[in-house]
Design an enzyme around this catalytic site. Structure first.
Site, PDB file in Angstrom:
ATOM      1  N   LYS A 132       0.842  -1.389   0.053  1.00  0.00           N
ATOM      2  CA  LYS A 132       0.145   0.020   0.024  1.00  0.00           C
ATOM      3  C   LYS A 132       0.911   1.349   0.004  1.00  0.00           C
ATOM      4  O   LYS A 132       1.852   1.238   0.680  1.00  0.00           O
ATOM      5  CB  LYS A 132      -0.991  -0.171   1.131  1.00  0.00           C
ATOM      6  CG  LYS A 132      -1.932   0.901   1.378  1.00  0.00           C
ATOM      7  CD  LYS A 132      -2.891   0.935   2.667  1.00  0.00           C
ATOM      8  CE  LYS A 132      -3.998   1.737   2.436  1.00  0.00           C
ATOM      9  NZ  LYS A 132      -4.845   1.585   3.735  1.00  0.00           N
ATOM     10  N   SER A 213      -9.610   1.490   2.880  1.00  0.00           N
ATOM     11  CA  SER A 213      -8.929   2.406   2.198  1.00  0.00           C
ATOM     12  C   SER A 213      -7.551   1.674   1.433  1.00  0.00           C
ATOM     13  O   SER A 213      -7.062   2.079   0.445  1.00  0.00           O
ATOM     14  CB  SER A 213      -8.032   3.535   2.886  1.00  0.00           C
ATOM     15  OG  SER A 213      -7.104   3.021   3.697  1.00  0.00           O
ATOM     16  N   SER A 237     -10.508  -0.911   6.890  1.00  0.00           N
ATOM     17  CA  SER A 237      -9.680  -0.702   5.459  1.00  0.00           C
ATOM     18  C   SER A 237      -9.061  -1.937   4.944  1.00  0.00           C
ATOM     19  O   SER A 237      -8.620  -1.956   3.720  1.00  0.00           O
ATOM     20  CB  SER A 237      -8.692   0.263   5.552  1.00  0.00           C
ATOM     21  OG  SER A 237      -9.394   1.753   5.872  1.00  0.00           O
TER      22      SER A 237
END
Length: 553
Positions: A132, A213, A237
């Site tokens: 990420k 996210s 997330s």
């Protein structure tokens, strides 16, 4: 993470092409939103020698790949090249990858040399991994949290978990797109959108939300753009995007994986974890990245929290004789497909030898969130982000106030559809984590969340709790955080593990997940239960890249 306010619809955001400037191999994005012309999966050039390997990447496990490399039927260089080709081909419609590592092929070749001369360094030797874009790498890739404000930040060293990945032999393939600032900038934020990467698309149905996210990490794992990906979670997330992309998402116990070098929201919730197409790969990766880090006090107990070998927990009979609580309140009676899949799941668990205990409902208190959690997190966000920005070398805003000003100056790029209300609310706090008022809020929120789970486990003498992870994901433009009671909040605030595994599909195409919840450091047991369920219920199918659901175009 889903908005803490949970009170308003997220709005669609115009695509921004900044990411095209970032991709060293021009593999990431195109100059406009993708316009697929068919609902079928992308065609493959069958004449290519790599076609057979490419076809396997939707279903192969890391164990399979290691066996091939040890048997000299495959090299890391070939594997890395195959993943880069998939990114080149699929990412223009998915926007799941924001940068590819310009050194990936060189790292893969070095891995092949190490394997030939000394043997594998660890369980991820030669395995390409996407991480990420809020996880620091001290290489030629930026770490931006999706914001153009950090394009010129230069982390001085790898995040601790990246060091663990490299020590295990992994090839850092690139950075995955994400909801900008981990979905903690606005109360009306669009899941999966960032100024550096554009709008991440759900590979199952492209006009459906990828959730947030860690949207890019989940979409990339689902589409086979890497063997495994790393996401991070503050509240939902990892497990939300994993569940809506038919992948396995592991949100570990707080302190299982170090947060050093991960752009923070709050040190009291944040944790990184793996997203994979199967439980084997997720478990193997968690074992590789977990461990005690002197720079993160929360990890003091991590070294002894897992068994020595991840394979010891992957037992297809792990659920036999276990007491599994069923959490229905707020999660069933909302959507008929969720009810159908969850009822079938409960029957499956019973058939596998589990003792099913109904009524194991976990209290998710909206009053707690408004009264205690949000005030605590706003203070922690200012404190933790200011510390990260101040310590990170490079030309970029050095505190939250500077970041707010940057966004205002660059509103056309950074705020085309939603603002920065949460940033502004956080800036109004004193950011003092020693403030007695703050400490009272944090203590109350954590206590309530832990009691909500532990009391259910104790009252019913449970080994774990299961519940639907999600309702069918809505379109990007209509995501309503109030449509389904959160299955993540209590685990997030308590710092407890939460694992989601594919359970079935709604409308024939929209993935639904099953959540396994437990208490602190029950990660290994939960992974064992998830693995057993996955083996008995192998429902995952490769994404079809539908433009929209049939009948809705």
């Amino acid at each position: 993470m889903p908005s803490f306010t949970g009170a308003s619809r997220r709005h669609a955001v115009t695509f921004v092409t900044t990411a095209c400037l970032l991709a060293p191999l021009t593999a990431c994005t195109t100059q406009a939103e993708p316009q697929p012309t068919t609902s079928a999966a992308p065609s493959r050039e069958a004449a290519k020698p790599e076609a057979e390997l490419d076809a396997r990447l939707d279903r192969v496990t890391i164990v399979d790949l290691q066996e091939d490399m040890n048997g000299k039927r495959l090299t890391s260089e070939q594997l890395t090249k195959a993943y880069l080709e998939r990114i080149r081909r699929l990412n223009p419609r998915l926007h799941a990858v924001v940068t590819v590592n310009p050194d990936a092929m060189a790292i893969a070749r070095r891995s092949d040399t190490v394997r030939r001369s000394k043997g594998a360094r660890g369980p991820l030797e030669g395995i390409p991994v996407l991480i990420k874009d809020n996880v620091d790498t001290a290489d030629r890739q930026p770490t931006t949290a999706g914001s153009t404000a950090l394009l010129h930040a230069k982390p001085a060293e790898d995040a601790f978990l990246v060091k663990r990945l490299r020590d295990a032999g992994a090839v850092i393939l690139g950075k995955a797109n994400m909801s900008e600032w981990a979905n903690f900038r606005s109360t009306r934020q669009t899941a999966g959108w960032s100024a550096t990467g554009g709008q991440t698309r759900n590979p199952y149905v492209l006009d459906r939300s990828p959730c947030g996210s860690s949207s890019g990490s989940a979409a990339a794992a689902a589409a086979g753009l890497a063997a495994v990906t790393i996401g991070s979670e503050t509240d939902g997330s990892i497990v939300c995007p994993a569940s809506v992309t038919s992948t396995v998402g592991v949100k570990p116990t707080l302190g299982m994986v170090s947060r050093s070098g991960v752009i923070p929201i709050t040190s009291r919730h944040d944790t990184a974890g793996p997203i994979a197409r199967n439980t084997i790969d997720a478990a193997l990766t968690l074992w590789a990245i977990h461990g005690s880090d002197p720079a993160d006090a929360a990890t003091a107990g991590a070294d002894g929290a897992l068994t020595a070998d991840y394979r010891t927990v992957l037992d297809p009979n792990a659920l036999r004789g276990k007491r599994i609580g069923v959490w229905r309140k707020g999660h069933t009676g909302v959507d008929p497909d969720v009810d159908r899949v969850f009822d079938a799941t409960v029957r499956r668990l019973r058939a596998m030898g589990a003792t099913i205990i109904e009524g194991a409902d976990v209290a998710n208190s909206d009053a707690m969130m408004r009264k205690d959690m949000l005030p605590a997190v706003l203070t922690e966000f200012k404190h933790d982000l200011n510390a990260y920005l101040a310590a990170t070398p490079g030309s970029h805003p050095k505190n939250l106030a500077d970041l707010i000003a940057y966004n205002k100056r660059n509103a056309a790029t950074e705020m085309p559809r939603f603002g920065q209300e949460l940033f502004e609310m956080a800036e109004q706090t004193d950011g003092d984590v020693n403030n007695p008022v703050y400490r009272q809020h944090r203590k109350a929120a954590t206590r309530q969340a832990r009691e909500a789970i532990d009391s259910v486990l104790a009252t019913h003498q449970l080994d774990a709790i299961v519940t639907p992870t999600n309702t069918p994901t809505p379109t990007v433009e209509s995501l309503d955080p109030d449509a389904f009671e959160s299955s993540t909040r209590s685990s997030a605030v308590a710092g407890y593990p939460h694992i989601t595994v594919p359970a079935g599909y709604a409308r024939g195409a929209l993935p639904l997940g099953l959540s396994f919840l437990g208490t602190r450091f029950s990660d290994a047991r939960l992974l064992g239960y998830a693995y057993a369920f996955e083996q008995a219920n192998p429902v995952r199918k490769a994404p079809a890249y539908l433009t929209t659901l049939p009948g809705e175009s």
